[in-house]
Scaffold this motif. Sequence first.
Motif, PDB file in Angstrom:
ATOM      1  N   ASP A   8       0.866  -1.177   0.000  1.00 49.37           N
ATOM      2  CA  ASP A   8       0.000   0.000   0.000  1.00 49.37           C
ATOM      3  C   ASP A   8       0.899   1.223   0.000  1.00 49.37           C
ATOM      4  O   ASP A   8       1.886   1.270   0.730  1.00 49.37           O
ATOM      5  N   MET A  13      -2.059   3.347   6.175  1.00 47.78           N
ATOM      6  CA  MET A  13      -2.855   2.164   5.855  1.00 47.78           C
ATOM      7  C   MET A  13      -2.075   0.889   6.183  1.00 47.78           C
ATOM      8  O   MET A  13      -2.613  -0.051   6.751  1.00 47.78           O
ATOM      9  N   ASP A  53      -3.036  -3.025  -2.419  1.00 49.09           N
ATOM     10  CA  ASP A  53      -3.864  -1.862  -2.722  1.00 49.09           C
ATOM     11  C   ASP A  53      -4.013  -1.780  -4.241  1.00 49.09           C
ATOM     12  O   ASP A  53      -3.076  -2.092  -4.972  1.00 49.09           O
ATOM     13  N   LYS A 103     -11.988  -0.679   1.684  1.00 53.10           N
ATOM     14  CA  LYS A 103     -11.611   0.285   2.721  1.00 53.10           C
ATOM     15  C   LYS A 103     -12.747   1.288   2.885  1.00 53.10           C
ATOM     16  O   LYS A 103     -13.376   1.620   1.898  1.00 53.10           O
ATOM     17  N   PRO A 104     -12.967   1.860   4.044  1.00 50.04           N
ATOM     18  CA  PRO A 104     -12.301   1.484   5.291  1.00 50.04           C
ATOM     19  C   PRO A 104     -12.835   0.133   5.743  1.00 50.04           C
ATOM     20  O   PRO A 104     -14.038  -0.072   5.740  1.00 50.04           O
TER      21      PRO A 104
END
Length: 121
Positions: A8, A13, A53, A103-104
């Motif tokens: 990420d 994060m 991510d 996310k979240p």
Amino acid sequence: MARVMIVDDAEFMRMVIRDILLKHGHEVVAEVSDGEEAVQTYLEVKPDLVLMDIIMPDMDGKEALQKLLLIDPAAKVVMCSSLGQQALITESMKIGAMGFIVKPFEPESMLDVIRKIAEPN
């Protein structure tokens, strides 16, 4: 418990994910901030699972996923994305991602996905 690599570009994060994983007995074998680094590091650490991510600068998660699967067709990759990136998630699943987390995220749902994918039945 799974050996996990976190990919990420946001350090915050990575920290959040790492804390959740460690608290639940998983091992974080690497943390990287972009797709390029993910591909190189994957070979060194050979994680059970990669949390990737989707949106990152330079090489995004989808491209990194494709490269990882070329190196290791058995790679287990779970994509992480923000709400509203449904199309990217669908494309990633077509490429070969084994799951996704939005996310979240709720720690419980993240741990469920990891449990289902990383741990042999």
